[in-house]
Design a protein around this motif. Structure first.
Motif, PDB file in Angstrom:
ATOM      1  N   GLY A  18      26.582 -19.731  72.797  1.00  0.00           N
ATOM      2  CA  GLY A  18      26.260 -20.676  73.944  1.00  0.00           C
ATOM      3  C   GLY A  18      24.723 -20.288  74.462  1.00  0.00           C
ATOM      4  N   THR A  19      23.748 -19.758  73.584  1.00  0.00           N
ATOM      5  CA  THR A  19      22.417 -19.777  73.826  1.00  0.00           C
ATOM      6  C   THR A  19      21.562 -20.826  73.198  1.00  0.00           C
ATOM      7  OG1 THR A  19      22.005 -18.254  72.024  1.00  0.00           O
ATOM      8  CG2 THR A  19      22.704 -17.206  73.957  1.00  0.00           C
ATOM      9  N   LEU A  20      20.285 -21.097  73.587  1.00  0.00           N
ATOM     10  CA  LEU A  20      19.423 -21.905  73.146  1.00  0.00           C
ATOM     11  C   LEU A  20      18.826 -21.679  71.893  1.00  0.00           C
ATOM     12  CD1 LEU A  20      17.151 -22.537  76.363  1.00  0.00           C
ATOM     13  CD2 LEU A  20      18.853 -23.972  75.272  1.00  0.00           C
ATOM     14  N   VAL A  21      18.564 -22.460  71.259  1.00  0.00           N
ATOM     15  CA  VAL A  21      17.770 -22.158  69.891  1.00  0.00           C
ATOM     16  C   VAL A  21      16.350 -22.607  69.780  1.00  0.00           C
ATOM     17  CG1 VAL A  21      17.883 -22.987  67.397  1.00  0.00           C
ATOM     18  CG2 VAL A  21      20.095 -23.203  68.762  1.00  0.00           C
ATOM     19  N   ASP A  22      15.608 -21.676  69.406  1.00  0.00           N
ATOM     20  CA  ASP A  22      14.058 -21.634  69.385  1.00  0.00           C
ATOM     21  C   ASP A  22      13.875 -22.105  68.044  1.00  0.00           C
ATOM     22  OD1 ASP A  22      11.586 -21.425  69.551  1.00  0.00           O
ATOM     23  OD2 ASP A  22      11.587 -19.145  69.951  1.00  0.00           O
ATOM     24  N   ALA A  23      13.060 -23.027  67.757  1.00  0.00           N
ATOM     25  CA  ALA A  23      12.799 -23.137  66.315  1.00  0.00           C
ATOM     26  C   ALA A  23      11.165 -23.321  66.210  1.00  0.00           C
ATOM     27  CB  ALA A  23      13.161 -24.676  65.976  1.00  0.00           C
ATOM     28  N   PRO A  24      10.819 -21.928  65.832  1.00  0.00           N
ATOM     29  CA  PRO A  24       9.319 -21.978  65.753  1.00  0.00           C
ATOM     30  C   PRO A  24       8.677 -22.616  64.611  1.00  0.00           C
ATOM     31  CG  PRO A  24      10.231 -19.818  64.956  1.00  0.00           C
ATOM     32  CD  PRO A  24      11.352 -20.984  65.483  1.00  0.00           C
ATOM     33  N   ASP A  25       9.196 -23.005  63.743  1.00  0.00           N
ATOM     34  CA  ASP A  25       8.331 -23.691  62.394  1.00  0.00           C
ATOM     35  C   ASP A  25       9.112 -24.901  61.913  1.00  0.00           C
ATOM     36  OD1 ASP A  25      10.698 -22.959  60.923  1.00  0.00           O
ATOM     37  OD2 ASP A  25       9.785 -21.065  60.371  1.00  0.00           O
ATOM     38  N   MET A  26       8.617 -25.931  61.002  1.00  0.00           N
ATOM     39  CA  MET A  26       9.211 -26.882  60.833  1.00  0.00           C
ATOM     40  C   MET A  26      10.364 -26.925  59.942  1.00  0.00           C
ATOM     41  SD  MET A  26       9.084 -30.236  61.108  1.00  0.00           S
ATOM     42  CE  MET A  26       7.536 -30.668  61.573  1.00  0.00           C
ATOM     43  N   LEU A  27      10.692 -25.857  59.256  1.00  0.00           N
ATOM     44  CA  LEU A  27      11.874 -25.545  58.505  1.00  0.00           C
ATOM     45  C   LEU A  27      13.042 -25.385  59.309  1.00  0.00           C
ATOM     46  CD1 LEU A  27      13.014 -25.359  55.690  1.00  0.00           C
ATOM     47  CD2 LEU A  27      12.698 -22.675  55.627  1.00  0.00           C
ATOM     48  N   SER A  28      12.588 -24.793  60.501  1.00  0.00           N
ATOM     49  CA  SER A  28      13.889 -24.443  61.513  1.00  0.00           C
ATOM     50  C   SER A  28      14.230 -25.480  62.103  1.00  0.00           C
ATOM     51  CB  SER A  28      13.336 -23.322  62.461  1.00  0.00           C
ATOM     52  OG  SER A  28      13.177 -22.157  62.060  1.00  0.00           O
ATOM     53  N   ASN A  29      13.328 -26.552  62.263  1.00  0.00           N
ATOM     54  CA  ASN A  29      13.578 -27.849  62.919  1.00  0.00           C
ATOM     55  C   ASN A  29      14.457 -28.437  61.970  1.00  0.00           C
ATOM     56  OD1 ASN A  29      12.249 -28.002  65.496  1.00  0.00           O
ATOM     57  ND2 ASN A  29      10.474 -28.245  64.540  1.00  0.00           N
ATOM     58  N   LEU A  30      14.125 -28.493  60.628  1.00  0.00           N
ATOM     59  CA  LEU A  30      15.043 -29.309  59.886  1.00  0.00           C
ATOM     60  C   LEU A  30      16.341 -28.894  59.269  1.00  0.00           C
ATOM     61  CD1 LEU A  30      11.916 -30.079  57.165  1.00  0.00           C
ATOM     62  CD2 LEU A  30      13.037 -31.761  58.850  1.00  0.00           C
ATOM     63  N   VAL A  31      16.371 -27.694  59.632  1.00  0.00           N
ATOM     64  CA  VAL A  31      17.526 -26.893  59.159  1.00  0.00           C
ATOM     65  C   VAL A  31      18.607 -27.233  60.577  1.00  0.00           C
ATOM     66  CG1 VAL A  31      18.981 -24.611  59.094  1.00  0.00           C
ATOM     67  CG2 VAL A  31      16.974 -25.061  57.961  1.00  0.00           C
ATOM     68  N   ALA A  32      18.026 -27.257  61.590  1.00  0.00           N
ATOM     69  CA  ALA A  32      18.473 -27.388  63.004  1.00  0.00           C
ATOM     70  C   ALA A  32      19.338 -28.743  63.026  1.00  0.00           C
ATOM     71  CB  ALA A  32      17.714 -27.114  64.058  1.00  0.00           C
ATOM     72  N   ARG A  33      18.504 -29.956  62.377  1.00  0.00           N
ATOM     73  CA  ARG A  33      18.705 -31.075  62.460  1.00  0.00           C
ATOM     74  C   ARG A  33      19.887 -31.487  61.503  1.00  0.00           C
ATOM     75  NH1 ARG A  33      16.702 -36.520  63.450  1.00  0.00           N
ATOM     76  NH2 ARG A  33      17.395 -36.270  61.339  1.00  0.00           N
ATOM     77  N   LEU A  34      19.911 -30.823  60.033  1.00  0.00           N
ATOM     78  CA  LEU A  34      20.989 -30.891  59.047  1.00  0.00           C
ATOM     79  C   LEU A  34      22.174 -30.213  59.724  1.00  0.00           C
ATOM     80  CD1 LEU A  34      21.598 -32.049  56.564  1.00  0.00           C
ATOM     81  CD2 LEU A  34      20.980 -29.585  55.815  1.00  0.00           C
TER      82      LEU A  34
END
Length: 193
Positions: free
Chosen positions: A86-102
């Motif tokens: 139940g914690t926030l997800v911090d996405a420091p790079d574009m790959l993290s953003n893409l994985v989070a989206r997927l």
């Protein structure tokens, strides 16, 4: 014959992608990487080794694909653990953003939340990086990983964690330009938004 090689590569990776998606609809980078790297038929070469030996992928592409998948696997594991806690997800790079989206596209069903619920990103994620990631249709995110395995500079850009605002802007322009050129996002009609 030249057109058959990219088609064979795409079909093989798509089959592995479908085989790595669980009953809940959540894609697993861990399963995908293991499927591509484990020996076939007991002691035979892996799918990636076979594709390399037959000229479908170069040694560099195989190495970059494995690097991207290892990073994505760690990111997915971290995101899943944080969501379950139940914690926030911090996405420091574009790959993290893409994985989070997927994984975010279907994570709601796996966690009991509303289907398709977006992940909550921490304030550290730049709006520009999120905007670029949001422009990529969920069905094309795996194509971004495949493109990264083909292009070492693009892969480095996806993995980079920029340290200055100037570098963030420059990096986002480079990534956006690559995605446009690769046909993975559409050009925006209005730049004034």
């Amino acid at each position: 014959m030249d057109g058959a090689v990219p088609g064979l590569k795409a079909a093989t990776l798509d089959h592995a992608k479908r085989a790595s998606t669980g009953n809940t609809g959540v894609f697993s980078f861990e399963n995908y990487r293991h499927l591509l790297n484990r020996p076939t038929a007991g002691k035979g070469p892996s799918i990636l080794q076979t594709m390399k030996a037959s000229g479908v992928m170069s040694s560099g592409e195989v190495a970059r694909m494995d690097t991207i998948l290892r990073h994505a696997e760690v990111i997915q594991r971290t995101i899943t653990l944080r969501i379950n806690a139940g914690t926030l997800v911090d996405a420091p790079d574009m790959l993290s953003n893409l994985v989070a989206r997927l994984i975010g596209a279907n994570i709601g069903g796996a966690t009991g939340a509303a289907q398709g619920a977006p992940l909550v990103m921490a304030g550290a994620v730049s709006r520009a990086a999120q905007k670029i990631a949001d422009k990529i249709p969920t069905t094309k995110i795996m194509d971004v990983f495949i493109e990264a395995s083909n292009d070492p500079k693009f892969m480095a850009n996806l993995l980079e964690k920029p340290q200055t605002v100037k570098r963030k802007r420059e990096l986002h322009r480079q990534i956006n330009a690559f995605l446009l050129q690769a046909g993975l996002v559409e050009r925006e009609e209005s730049q004034g938004e």
